[in-house]
Motif scaffolding. Structure first.
Motif, mmCIF file in Angstrom:
data_model
loop_
_atom_site.group_PDB
_atom_site.id
_atom_site.type_symbol
_atom_site.label_atom_id
_atom_site.label_comp_id
_atom_site.label_asym_id
_atom_site.label_seq_id
_atom_site.Cartn_x
_atom_site.Cartn_y
_atom_site.Cartn_z
ATOM 1 N N GLY A 77 0.812 -1.209 0.000
ATOM 2 C CA GLY A 77 0.000 0.000 0.000
ATOM 3 C C GLY A 77 0.844 1.257 0.000
ATOM 4 N N ASN A 78 0.148 2.382 0.007
ATOM 5 C CA ASN A 78 0.830 3.674 -0.030
ATOM 6 C C ASN A 78 1.431 4.007 1.328
ATOM 7 N N ASN A 81 1.146 4.696 5.800
ATOM 8 C CA ASN A 81 0.367 3.763 6.627
ATOM 9 C C ASN A 81 0.166 2.383 6.016
ATOM 10 N N GLY A 82 0.308 2.260 4.704
ATOM 11 C CA GLY A 82 -0.019 0.993 4.066
ATOM 12 C C GLY A 82 -1.525 0.780 3.992
ATOM 13 N N GLU A 83 -1.932 -0.311 3.362
ATOM 14 C CA GLU A 83 -3.360 -0.607 3.190
ATOM 15 C C GLU A 83 -3.505 -2.005 2.597
ATOM 16 N N ASP A 84 -4.720 -2.481 2.540
ATOM 17 C CA ASP A 84 -4.990 -3.759 1.899
ATOM 18 C C ASP A 84 -4.526 -3.713 0.448
ATOM 19 N N GLU A 85 -3.735 -4.684 0.046
ATOM 20 C CA GLU A 85 -3.209 -4.706 -1.324
ATOM 21 C C GLU A 85 -3.029 -6.152 -1.740
ATOM 22 N N LYS A 110 0.807 0.625 -4.444
ATOM 23 C CA LYS A 110 -0.510 0.623 -5.088
ATOM 24 C C LYS A 110 -0.851 1.943 -5.775
ATOM 25 N N ASP A 196 -2.733 -7.006 8.705
ATOM 26 C CA ASP A 196 -3.761 -6.316 7.912
ATOM 27 C C ASP A 196 -3.156 -5.514 6.770
ATOM 28 N N CYS A 197 -1.896 -5.749 6.472
ATOM 29 C CA CYS A 197 -1.149 -5.078 5.403
ATOM 30 C C CYS A 197 -0.739 -3.645 5.744
ATOM 31 N N SER A 198 -0.993 -3.197 6.951
ATOM 32 C CA SER A 198 -0.567 -1.847 7.346
ATOM 33 C C SER A 198 0.926 -1.858 7.663
#
Length: 233
Positions: A77-78, A81-85, A110, A196-198
């Motif tokens: 993720g960006n 913080n990251g994110e679901d990817e 992403k 959680d991909c964070s």
């Protein structure tokens, strides 16, 4: 159509690193090790268009490749913080293994790979006429789009697409082909990646290269031109 017969095709792992305590079997990992340990002063660039499983296996099996490999990964993720990817969540353990290793990593997250967008009209005009491979590429994409768009379980604001598609794996080539002001990146401390991909900041992490912008037009037009040169009428 001319057949491609000079590029080896090997199988990757059937399992993610997070799914087994033993190192999974992977012809792809063994091939990476073989190529990385060749007598050559140049680095081995490994383009990763999905999860990091096979490269993670290769590194754990033979840590010496870390000094020889530059990993170009489409995923994550960006920042900050990251994110679901999708690519990351296939094997978060493998991502952490490589982020904590000394290996050089060039990450295209992403928000950056989604810049790589083409229209359906472009694909039909430039790609479909390029022999069997052009028809195959277009049919696979459009059939998948129609299948998800007509399925009540998947039809939503995303499926079917409107008139564009993100071909987000292509930046693996963008970063090798391009230079100059139309492509940009920054250095980032490799984070610890949570379930959680964070991203969890890691002050002691190594520096990795994170891409911010790409020259999407050059990349897409290069693809169209190479298809036409190799498979056009």
């Amino acid at each position: 159509m001319s057949k491609i017969d000079d590029v080896p095709l090997v199988k990757g792992s059937r399992y993610a690193l997070s799914e087994t305590k033993e190192l999974p079997l992977s012809e792809g990992a063994d091939f990476i090790i073989k190529e990385a340990l060749k007598e050559d002063e140049r680095p081995l660039y490994v383009a990763l268009l999905g999860s990091l499983t096979d490269l993670g296996i290769a590194y754990l099996k033979e840590p010496k490749i870390a000094d020889k490999v530059i990993a170009i990964w489409i995923g994550g993720g960006n920042y900050p913080n990251g994110e679901d990817e999708f690519n990351l969540k296939q094997d978060i353990k493998a991502a952490n293994v490589l982020f904590e290793s000394p290996m050089q990593i060039w990450q295209v997250p992403k928000g950056t790979y989604k810049q790589m967008e083409v229209s359906f009209a472009e694909l039909n005009y430039f790609v479909r006429p390029c022999g069997e491979i052009g028809e195959y590429l277009c049919d696979q994409m459009f059939d998948y789009n129609d299948k998800l768009g007509s399925n009540p379980d998947t039809a939503n604001w995303l499926w079917p697409h409107g008139e564009t598609w993100c071909i987000g794996d292509n930046p693996t080539l963008s970063v090798l082909l391009q230079s100059g002001d139309r492509i940009s990146w920054h250095m980032e401390k490799a984070p610890l990646i949570q379930e959680d991909c964070s991203y969890l900041p890691n002050p002691n992490g190594k520096e990795i290269r994170v891409y911010d912008t790409l020259d999407t037009r050059m990349t897409v037009n290069d693809l169209f031109a190479k298809l036409a040169l190799c498979y056009g009428k």
